[in-house]
Write an enzyme that holds these catalytic residues in place. Structure first.
Site, short mmCIF file in Angstrom:
data_model
loop_
_atom_site.label_atom_id
_atom_site.label_comp_id
_atom_site.label_asym_id
_atom_site.label_seq_id
_atom_site.Cartn_x
_atom_site.Cartn_y
_atom_site.Cartn_z
N PRO A 2 29.19 21.34 16.36
CA PRO A 2 28.83 20.78 17.67
C PRO A 2 28.36 19.32 17.55
O PRO A 2 27.56 19.00 16.69
CB PRO A 2 27.69 21.68 18.14
N GLU A 3 28.91 18.47 18.40
CA GLU A 3 28.52 17.07 18.43
C GLU A 3 27.87 16.78 19.79
O GLU A 3 27.60 17.72 20.55
CB GLU A 3 29.77 16.18 18.21
N HIS A 90 24.28 37.94 13.34
CA HIS A 90 23.84 36.58 13.03
C HIS A 90 22.93 35.97 14.09
O HIS A 90 22.85 34.75 14.20
CB HIS A 90 25.04 35.65 12.80
N ARG A 109 26.67 30.61 9.80
CA ARG A 109 26.65 29.88 8.53
C ARG A 109 25.27 29.33 8.21
O ARG A 109 25.05 28.80 7.11
CB ARG A 109 27.71 28.78 8.56
N ARG A 148 29.60 -5.34 6.05
CA ARG A 148 29.60 -3.99 5.48
C ARG A 148 31.00 -3.64 5.00
O ARG A 148 31.97 -3.80 5.75
CB ARG A 148 29.13 -2.97 6.53
#
Ligand SMILES: [Zn+2]
Length: 267
Positions: A2-3, A90, A109, A148
């Site tokens: 998830p973002e 879970h 997880r 960079r």
């Protein structure tokens, strides 16, 4: 994983629990709690004053100054069950609310977690700018890229610089900006940085509008899937034709993260 758009979508659905009181907390996996600044009992009987988001974290404010933070890790889900039902697999944490509803924290997880906090201070002290805020602009980004040599894709994933972007939305933003993920950050020209800032905001807003991307696990607070997977142009589309030029999309591992791009449209 998830973002920002997925966590924002869960946050939106969880506005329905604001104002409700926490009657009970069951912690089935104590190691899923990452910080014990408060004991769980002190939250009981308190109203949830706000549910908000910072980066990929969900923030729960309780009345009279108690806080919790949740992170979904790779596969975490936070969702409401209408009443006490047999626990699914879970599920590590269960909140019981005064309406009889339950909020479940499920994470197969276990890369996610829950923090029981006195305040948010330290937790977000080093977190980068919110990409949908006004502060995230060309003038914010340009100095951070200067000189960079690191790949621009790697830099976009750095949560200390910009918070909330992960692998999917980074690839999609770079495609929309016409930039190769492995381009050294310092090589971007001012016009390219402008395009990138615009693309990041656009792709995150579209992700939120479509209520997130569900490739495997993601669902909102009411167990509904997102739709942005139908709008992905490069992510997970290796060897499929680029929507603009029909050239096959390439997948390449950059600094350990699989990256997808069009070898023609992205320079
Ligand atoms: Zn193309």
């Amino acid at each position: 994983m998830p973002e920002l758009p997925e966590v924002e979508t869960i946050k939106e659905t969880l506005q329905d629990i604001v104002g409700l009181t926490l009657d009970d907390i069951k912690i089935l996996k104590p190691e899923y709690v990452r910080s014990w600044q408060n004991q769980p009992d002190v939250y009981l009987g308190r109203r949830i004053a706000a549910v908000s988001r910072r980066g990929k974290y969900l923030l729960f404010d309780f009345e009279r100054g108690l806080y919790m933070v949740a992170h979904l890790g790779m596969s975490g889900r936070i969702y409401l069950e209408p009443r006490e039902t047999a626990l699914e697999k879970h599920v590590h944490i269960v909140f019981s609310l005064n309406t009889g509803q339950q909020l479940w924290f499920q994470d197969a997880r276990r890369f996610g977690g829950l923090w029981l906090l006195k305040d948010y201070g330290e937790m977000f002290a080093t977190m980068g700018v919110e990409p949908l805020s006004r502060r995230f602009s060309t003038s914010y980004l340009a100095p951070l890229l200067e000189n960079r040599r690191v790949a621009i894709k790697t830099l976009l994933l750095n949560q200390r610089m910009i918070s909330g972007i992960g692998n999917i939305y980074a690839d999609e933003a770079l495609y929309r900006a016409g930039l190769r993920p492995e381009r050294p950050a310092g090589s971007l020209q001012p016009a390219e940085i402008r395009r990138l800032v615009r693309a990041i905001k656009q792709v995150l807003r579209s992700g939120i509008e479509q209520r997130g991307t569900t490739l495997r696990d993601f669902q909102d607070g009411y167990k509904q899937k997102g739709e942005f997977q139908d709008y992905l142009k490069v992510y997970g589309r290796e060897n499929e034709p680029c929507p603009a030029c029909r050239q096959p999309i390439v997948r390449q591992v950059i600094n350990g993260r699989s990256s997808h791009f069009c070898p023609i449209c992205q320079k």
